[in-house]
Design an enzyme around this catalytic site. Sequence first.
Site, PDB file in Angstrom:
ATOM      1  N   SER A  27     -44.472  31.248 -34.382  1.00 39.97           N
ATOM      2  CA  SER A  27     -45.417  30.183 -34.718  1.00 39.97           C
ATOM      3  C   SER A  27     -46.681  30.726 -35.372  1.00 39.97           C
ATOM      4  O   SER A  27     -47.633  29.980 -35.592  1.00 39.97           O
ATOM      5  CB  SER A  27     -45.797  29.394 -33.455  1.00 39.97           C
ATOM      6  OG  SER A  27     -44.702  28.685 -32.953  1.00 39.97           O
ATOM      7  N   ASP A  37     -38.290  35.529 -28.191  1.00 38.39           N
ATOM      8  CA  ASP A  37     -38.610  34.397 -29.054  1.00 38.39           C
ATOM      9  C   ASP A  37     -37.348  33.755 -29.630  1.00 38.39           C
ATOM     10  O   ASP A  37     -37.421  32.687 -30.235  1.00 38.39           O
ATOM     11  CB  ASP A  37     -39.522  34.838 -30.202  1.00 38.39           C
ATOM     12  CG  ASP A  37     -40.994  34.747 -29.834  1.00 38.39           C
ATOM     13  OD1 ASP A  37     -41.302  34.307 -28.713  1.00 38.39           O
ATOM     14  OD2 ASP A  37     -41.842  35.134 -30.656  1.00 38.39           O
ATOM     15  N   THR A  61     -50.910  36.958 -28.806  1.00 33.82           N
ATOM     16  CA  THR A  61     -51.041  37.565 -30.125  1.00 33.82           C
ATOM     17  C   THR A  61     -52.504  37.910 -30.368  1.00 33.82           C
ATOM     18  O   THR A  61     -53.362  37.678 -29.525  1.00 33.82           O
ATOM     19  CB  THR A  61     -50.584  36.582 -31.226  1.00 33.82           C
ATOM     20  OG1 THR A  61     -51.072  35.277 -30.891  1.00 33.82           O
ATOM     21  CG2 THR A  61     -49.095  36.510 -31.346  1.00 33.82           C
ATOM     22  N   GLU A 119     -45.828  39.922 -28.461  1.00 26.49           N
ATOM     23  CA  GLU A 119     -45.230  38.734 -27.846  1.00 26.49           C
ATOM     24  C   GLU A 119     -45.969  38.362 -26.574  1.00 26.49           C
ATOM     25  O   GLU A 119     -47.084  37.874 -26.654  1.00 26.49           O
ATOM     26  CB  GLU A 119     -43.734  38.911 -27.586  1.00 26.49           C
ATOM     27  CG  GLU A 119     -42.893  37.670 -27.868  1.00 26.49           C
ATOM     28  CD  GLU A 119     -43.159  36.459 -26.978  1.00 26.49           C
ATOM     29  OE1 GLU A 119     -42.409  36.219 -26.025  1.00 26.49           O
ATOM     30  OE2 GLU A 119     -44.125  35.734 -27.266  1.00 26.49           O
ATOM     31  N   THR A 159     -48.748  40.780 -33.075  1.00 26.92           N
ATOM     32  CA  THR A 159     -48.348  40.470 -31.700  1.00 26.92           C
ATOM     33  C   THR A 159     -47.399  41.504 -31.106  1.00 26.92           C
ATOM     34  O   THR A 159     -46.685  42.197 -31.837  1.00 26.92           O
ATOM     35  CB  THR A 159     -47.665  39.090 -31.654  1.00 26.92           C
ATOM     36  OG1 THR A 159     -47.326  38.749 -30.311  1.00 26.92           O
ATOM     37  CG2 THR A 159     -46.401  39.077 -32.491  1.00 26.92           C
TER      38      THR A 159
END
Length: 625
Positions: free
Chosen positions: A500, A474, A434, A454, A452
Amino acid sequence: MVVACSNDEAASDVCAIPSGPNGGTAAPATAATPDITPDTTENLSTNPEVATGYRSNMTAVQTTSFAAATANPLATQAACEVLADGGDAADALVAAQMVLGLVEPQSSGIGGGAFALYYDADDRSVQAFDGREVAPAAATENYLRWIDDTNRTEPVPDARASGRSIGVPGVVRMLELMQSEHGNAEWRNLFEPAVALADDGFSISPRLAAAIDDSATDLGADPDARSYFLQPDGSPKPAGETLTNPAYSKTLGAIASDGAEAFYSGDIAQAIVAEAGSTVNGMTPSQMTVTDLANYEAKVREPICVPYRDNQICGMPTPSSGGIAVASTLGILSNFPMDQYPPTTLDLNGGKPSVDGVHLISEAERLAYADRDKYVADSDFVPLPGGSSEALLDPTYVKGRAALINPDRSMGTATAGTFDTGPMGWFAGVEHGTSHISVVDAEGDAASMTTTVESAFGSFHMVDGFLLNNQMTDFSAEPTDPQGAPLANRVEPGKRPRSSMAPTLVFESADNGLGQLKMVVGSPGGSVIIQFVVKTLVGLIDWGMDPQQAVSMVDFGAANSPKTNVGGEHPNISGPDDPLVTGLQNLGHTVELADQSSGLSALLRTEAGWSGGADPRREGIVLGD
């Protein structure tokens, strides 16, 4: 007027990029990553992107009215120039993101998603903007497991590099929504820095060159990515080579003229669907449609704000787990006198974390991750215990969690708390790369945005000058745990995968709500973002560090496994025999010394204005007035 990014760079022009080893334009030393066995229990990575060394002895930047920090000097400069021209924090985010998508494509871009917290100084309010990607309408719970219910074979070449990994991008719609509510500048003008760089060219940075080299084989599988990132013979383009991207310039020109709708409909949307649906080299295609893109909606949500010491910590709600996990960790730590466990031998690099300090923080994080892994997902689809974050963050509950910590021994793996939610399985999740932007403008508005695609270079699929994300990975590929209990983060049509990302704003506590804004904090880093942000907040609040010391400090922490991360790239860590490492091992921790790739930034209010720090592990800098 002074703009500096570290040490004693001479004053020159507003928003000028300093040179030198700490200024961000010189190459950081390249550090080899130790050969570390992956943690197959959690399937979490402690090194989400290729590590590129550490810039020692950086010093905090002092500004008077505005400041910006990103992971790349060119993006920071673009944001700073917008602020100098009278733009606000929302305007600066747009300009910075468009440049990051060009100069740091391995980390973020318009083919991905983002979360942001925005503080409006006029009414002292905070909004959480959700630009997370969503699953296509045709994505069933087995979308990542097999091609279809008849052909139950895995996607080709795998879930990540096939079209199945690509979620409907969200960052462009989110930025338009935020800028329309808060921006001062003309939308179209915010694209000019990125368009100029795309047309005129920019030099491949050492970090981008290392990332290209690390992913050259996968980039070579996509024709557009191969021709852009690789030489004709298939070798990676090196640091220092000039890249131009006329396709990206054209795409940005369309968005600048016609708004986000130009991205979510018409030629660009059709090109995205065609690229995601490609079957080149036998790849399994996405089932995304132009209707999925047209229907994408960015959302404004209520932030999570909790007390810690004399502060209010505001973070991102679901579908990110970052805000809840950071708040949970801090709630647990509020039951311990953390100010008694500061780093020793405090220096410009953040000193040496104490064994007791790292132990307590890591144990608190294990407990927070355990709850996050079981209960937190897109709460529009799977409600949190009690219907909100309050149950997981209730002071009585977190005090009970704190009582589980043994100061003399690591718990290894924590158990999630018990709530009346019915059967639910446990899933740690996999997240990777990210980028992050922190901004404060002259009027006092501020934004913290984590963005991001990913994994590094997302899905490796490139279209119209930008890369498409692999955010679908994710999700849990399995809809249930081995006992058949449903997983909160399973794939469902229109659902947003758990994240997150933890953009954070810190305020003084006040009887009538939020007090004065004190800090803007955030980091990239996949699943370990939570750990990076927590160590920085504790460093700033409990240990009295300046923002550069706090972000420069050794990266440490733990997810919910016996493994405790300690950044082996840090100059204050001397290897496996380091006293911090052996001290943690004596308490039962399994210590991993992989080089870390955080990209923290922190802005701290001072009497003179703002003080800022940028992570020495990436290329970022802080600039201001």
